[in-house]
Write a protein that holds these residues in place. Structure first.
Motif, PDB file in Angstrom:
ATOM      1  N   VAL A 152      69.898 109.663  44.790  1.00 34.76           N
ATOM      2  CA  VAL A 152      69.875 110.043  43.457  1.00 34.76           C
ATOM      3  C   VAL A 152      71.113 109.942  42.686  1.00 34.76           C
ATOM      4  CG1 VAL A 152      67.871 111.590  44.072  1.00 34.76           C
ATOM      5  CG2 VAL A 152      70.327 112.453  44.197  1.00 34.76           C
ATOM      6  N   GLN A 153      70.930 109.505  41.345  1.00 34.25           N
ATOM      7  CA  GLN A 153      72.202 109.114  40.598  1.00 34.25           C
ATOM      8  C   GLN A 153      71.775 109.410  38.960  1.00 34.25           C
ATOM      9  OE1 GLN A 153      72.265 104.741  41.199  1.00 34.25           O
ATOM     10  NE2 GLN A 153      73.266 105.024  43.362  1.00 34.25           N
ATOM     11  N   LEU A 154      72.981 109.632  38.443  1.00 32.42           N
ATOM     12  CA  LEU A 154      72.991 109.758  37.093  1.00 32.42           C
ATOM     13  C   LEU A 154      73.706 108.462  36.416  1.00 32.42           C
ATOM     14  CD1 LEU A 154      72.042 112.063  34.894  1.00 32.42           C
ATOM     15  CD2 LEU A 154      74.754 112.430  34.813  1.00 32.42           C
ATOM     16  N   THR A 155      72.728 107.767  35.413  1.00 36.20           N
ATOM     17  CA  THR A 155      73.484 106.663  34.985  1.00 36.20           C
ATOM     18  C   THR A 155      74.753 106.950  34.085  1.00 36.20           C
ATOM     19  OG1 THR A 155      72.000 106.722  33.112  1.00 36.20           O
ATOM     20  CG2 THR A 155      71.444 105.306  34.977  1.00 36.20           C
ATOM     21  N   ASN A 156      75.489 105.986  33.571  1.00 36.10           N
ATOM     22  CA  ASN A 156      76.583 106.237  32.851  1.00 36.10           C
ATOM     23  C   ASN A 156      76.145 106.982  31.691  1.00 36.10           C
ATOM     24  OD1 ASN A 156      78.255 104.920  34.831  1.00 36.10           O
ATOM     25  ND2 ASN A 156      78.099 102.849  33.890  1.00 36.10           N
ATOM     26  N   LEU A 157      77.183 107.823  31.091  1.00 39.18           N
ATOM     27  CA  LEU A 157      76.830 108.294  29.859  1.00 39.18           C
ATOM     28  C   LEU A 157      76.906 107.454  28.520  1.00 39.18           C
ATOM     29  CD1 LEU A 157      78.701 111.882  29.774  1.00 39.18           C
ATOM     30  CD2 LEU A 157      76.206 111.254  30.308  1.00 39.18           C
ATOM     31  N   ALA A 158      76.220 107.704  27.509  1.00 42.45           N
ATOM     32  CA  ALA A 158      76.368 106.682  26.459  1.00 42.45           C
ATOM     33  C   ALA A 158      77.520 107.054  25.692  1.00 42.45           C
ATOM     34  CB  ALA A 158      75.151 107.104  25.439  1.00 42.45           C
TER      35      ALA A 158
ATOM     36  N   GLN B  35      64.151 108.213  19.677  1.00 46.18           N
ATOM     37  CA  GLN B  35      64.805 107.195  19.203  1.00 46.18           C
ATOM     38  C   GLN B  35      64.287 106.936  17.837  1.00 46.18           C
ATOM     39  OE1 GLN B  35      67.060 103.772  20.873  1.00 46.18           O
ATOM     40  NE2 GLN B  35      65.526 102.698  19.763  1.00 46.18           N
ATOM     41  N   GLU B  36      62.729 106.920  17.511  1.00 40.31           N
ATOM     42  CA  GLU B  36      62.379 106.854  16.045  1.00 40.31           C
ATOM     43  C   GLU B  36      62.782 107.995  15.337  1.00 40.31           C
ATOM     44  OE1 GLU B  36      58.176 106.350  16.237  1.00 40.31           O
ATOM     45  OE2 GLU B  36      58.101 104.772  17.761  1.00 40.31           O
ATOM     46  N   ARG B  37      62.862 109.171  15.924  1.00 38.09           N
ATOM     47  CA  ARG B  37      63.227 110.471  15.318  1.00 38.09           C
ATOM     48  C   ARG B  37      64.776 110.574  15.133  1.00 38.09           C
ATOM     49  NH1 ARG B  37      59.007 114.467  14.991  1.00 38.09           N
ATOM     50  NH2 ARG B  37      57.064 113.380  15.023  1.00 38.09           N
ATOM     51  N   GLY B  38      65.528 109.595  15.390  1.00 32.66           N
ATOM     52  CA  GLY B  38      66.867 109.846  15.401  1.00 32.66           C
ATOM     53  C   GLY B  38      67.548 110.949  16.215  1.00 32.66           C
ATOM     54  N   VAL B  39      67.027 111.390  17.311  1.00 30.83           N
ATOM     55  CA  VAL B  39      67.397 112.264  18.383  1.00 30.83           C
ATOM     56  C   VAL B  39      67.727 111.727  19.746  1.00 30.83           C
ATOM     57  CG1 VAL B  39      66.420 114.260  16.828  1.00 30.83           C
ATOM     58  CG2 VAL B  39      65.396 113.277  18.783  1.00 30.83           C
ATOM     59  N   TYR B  40      68.411 112.577  20.399  1.00 30.11           N
ATOM     60  CA  TYR B  40      68.424 111.976  21.981  1.00 30.11           C
ATOM     61  C   TYR B  40      67.564 112.065  22.853  1.00 30.11           C
ATOM     62  CZ  TYR B  40      73.537 112.464  19.954  1.00 30.11           C
ATOM     63  OH  TYR B  40      74.466 112.285  19.253  1.00 30.11           O
TER      64      TYR B  40
ATOM     65  N   ASN C 130      63.765 107.890  36.049  1.00 27.64           N
ATOM     66  CA  ASN C 130      63.192 106.717  37.009  1.00 27.64           C
ATOM     67  C   ASN C 130      63.826 105.656  36.820  1.00 27.64           C
ATOM     68  OD1 ASN C 130      61.446 107.995  39.023  1.00 27.64           O
ATOM     69  ND2 ASN C 130      59.718 107.817  37.560  1.00 27.64           N
ATOM     70  N   SER C 131      64.153 105.361  35.658  1.00 25.08           N
ATOM     71  CA  SER C 131      64.837 103.996  35.175  1.00 25.08           C
ATOM     72  C   SER C 131      65.944 104.138  34.340  1.00 25.08           C
ATOM     73  CB  SER C 131      64.130 102.847  34.808  1.00 25.08           C
ATOM     74  OG  SER C 131      63.330 103.154  33.675  1.00 25.08           O
ATOM     75  N   ASP C 132      66.837 103.270  33.974  1.00 28.05           N
ATOM     76  CA  ASP C 132      67.928 103.293  33.181  1.00 28.05           C
ATOM     77  C   ASP C 132      67.404 103.109  31.756  1.00 28.05           C
ATOM     78  OD1 ASP C 132      70.149 103.339  31.364  1.00 28.05           O
ATOM     79  OD2 ASP C 132      71.345 101.793  32.582  1.00 28.05           O
ATOM     80  N   MET C 133      66.826 104.233  30.916  1.00 24.40           N
ATOM     81  CA  MET C 133      66.215 103.903  29.721  1.00 24.40           C
ATOM     82  C   MET C 133      67.047 103.658  28.721  1.00 24.40           C
ATOM     83  SD  MET C 133      62.723 106.314  30.398  1.00 24.40           S
ATOM     84  CE  MET C 133      62.165 105.282  29.179  1.00 24.40           C
ATOM     85  N   SER C 134      68.312 103.307  28.842  1.00 23.87           N
ATOM     86  CA  SER C 134      69.222 103.037  27.640  1.00 23.87           C
ATOM     87  C   SER C 134      68.874 101.470  27.361  1.00 23.87           C
ATOM     88  CB  SER C 134      70.563 102.858  28.138  1.00 23.87           C
ATOM     89  OG  SER C 134      71.185 101.967  29.115  1.00 23.87           O
ATOM     90  N   LYS C 135      68.041 101.044  28.138  1.00 23.36           N
ATOM     91  CA  LYS C 135      67.599  99.374  27.664  1.00 23.36           C
ATOM     92  C   LYS C 135      66.458  99.443  26.954  1.00 23.36           C
ATOM     93  CE  LYS C 135      68.330  98.040  32.693  1.00 23.36           C
ATOM     94  NZ  LYS C 135      67.956  98.051  34.094  1.00 23.36           N
TER      95      LYS C 135
ATOM     96  N   ASP D 264      69.921 103.579  21.382  1.00 23.35           N
ATOM     97  CA  ASP D 264      70.417 104.298  20.334  1.00 23.35           C
ATOM     98  C   ASP D 264      70.485 105.824  20.480  1.00 23.35           C
ATOM     99  OD1 ASP D 264      71.396 101.969  19.144  1.00 23.35           O
ATOM    100  OD2 ASP D 264      69.395 101.956  17.889  1.00 23.35           O
ATOM    101  N   ALA D 265      69.336 106.322  21.766  1.00 21.88           N
ATOM    102  CA  ALA D 265      69.154 107.595  21.855  1.00 21.88           C
ATOM    103  C   ALA D 265      69.428 108.091  23.341  1.00 21.88           C
ATOM    104  CB  ALA D 265      67.511 107.693  21.759  1.00 21.88           C
TER     105      ALA D 265
END
Length: 293
Positions: free
Chosen positions: A222-228, A163-168, A173-178, A182-183
């Motif tokens: 096992v799951q995939l969280t919602n796409l950004a 996120q600091e570098r402006g990439v994805y 293990n957890s929903d890291m969108s929290k 932005d990444a």
């Protein structure tokens, strides 16, 4: 695991038993051998160990899951969203560890399914928990031009630095969108309650038989969280298509003859690797994986 870690694990288990627990879940690879010893010492206590491979078929079993299914889906996301065709992956262990290596390979197969030109650059820390190494590995991969960062390590550095570098980034293990809104394109997560609920119920109703548990997407383990919202156009459609194939059994991820990054092949035509091989026998990297020094 050194002697001090084994002693700490034993003390933690003893504390649970002293508190009256008769079902004990030990939740990390490093607890496995001590759990096996304690199960022999306390045959009337039920022990269930997450990851690893040991069990005694009586009061001590092993539970894990087909996390590779979701790793594969997250590879599709990475392949659809990289612009540099360089995807970074911070790994805790080298190819001697099948859990980590199989996850990398499933991810790499997913990337290749939608973007055969992309490479997965893997930096290995050789530690389950070393924040300094994980940070340094992340920085190394980002400096190489990786514009999607994935991981099998404990700290969030691959995500926060992305996120600091402006990439994805693709979390684990957890929903890291929290942490990185932005990444984070998506995250690969476990729903351990799917197993814990069934295990406890089996003990209560007397159906526990000591067998190992290995669930997957179908069981909700096992799951995939919602796409950004900022994921590339077409990403959701590719994920949905692959999800349907996994659930209907037409795609088992490790299917057919697969080429490794050394030019050798594994697997058989019209065959697929079984769960035992995926869990404990993968010591090779898929053809698009590059190990960085």
């Amino acid at each position: 695991m050194d002697d001090s870690d084994a002693k700490a694990t034993e003390e933690a288990i003893e504390a649970c038993i002293s508190d009256g627990c008769n079902i004990i879940f030990t939740t990390s690879w490093g607890y496995m051998e001590t759990t096996a010893e304690m199960a022999e010492k306390y045959p009337d206590i039920y022990f269930s160990h997450g990851t690893g491979y040991m069990s005694n078929g009586k009061n001590f079993n092993n539970y894990f899951g087909r996390i590779y299914q979701v790793r594969y889906l997250s590879g599709i996301v990475a392949g659809m969203n990289t612009k540099s065709d360089k995807v970074g992956y911070v790994a805790a262990q080298d190819s001697s560890n099948s859990e980590v290596t199989g996850g990398i390979d499933a991810f790499a197969i997913g990337v290749a399914a939608v973007n055969p030109e992309a490479k997965i650059y893997v930096a290995v820390t050789n530690s389950w928990d070393d924040p300094d190494k994980e940070k340094a590995a992340s920085e190394q991969l980002l400096d190489m031009g990786c514009d999607v960062m994935a991981q099998h390590c404990d700290t969030p550095y691959p995500q926060t630095l992305a996120q600091e570098r402006g990439v994805y980034g693709i979390g684990y293990n957890s929903d890291m969108s929290k942490e990185t809104p932005d990444a984070c394109l998506t995250s690969v997560i476990w729903n351990w309650s799917a197993y814990y609920t069934s295990a406890v119920k089996s003990i209560i109703n007397g159906t526990w038989d000591g067998s190992n548990y290995y669930g997957g997407m179908a069981e909700g383990l096992v799951q995939l969280t919602n796409l950004a919202s900022f994921a590339a156009e077409g990403t959701q459609e590719k994920v949905d298509e692959a999800t349907a194939e996994i659930l209907n059994g037409s795609n088992n991820v490790f299917d057919g003859v697969m080429e490794t990054n050394t030019g050798e092949t594994v697997g058989t035509e019209n065959g697929t690797l079984d769960d035992a091989m995926i869990t404990g026998g993968i010591d090779w990297y898929y053809k698009n994986v590059v190990i960085v020094d």
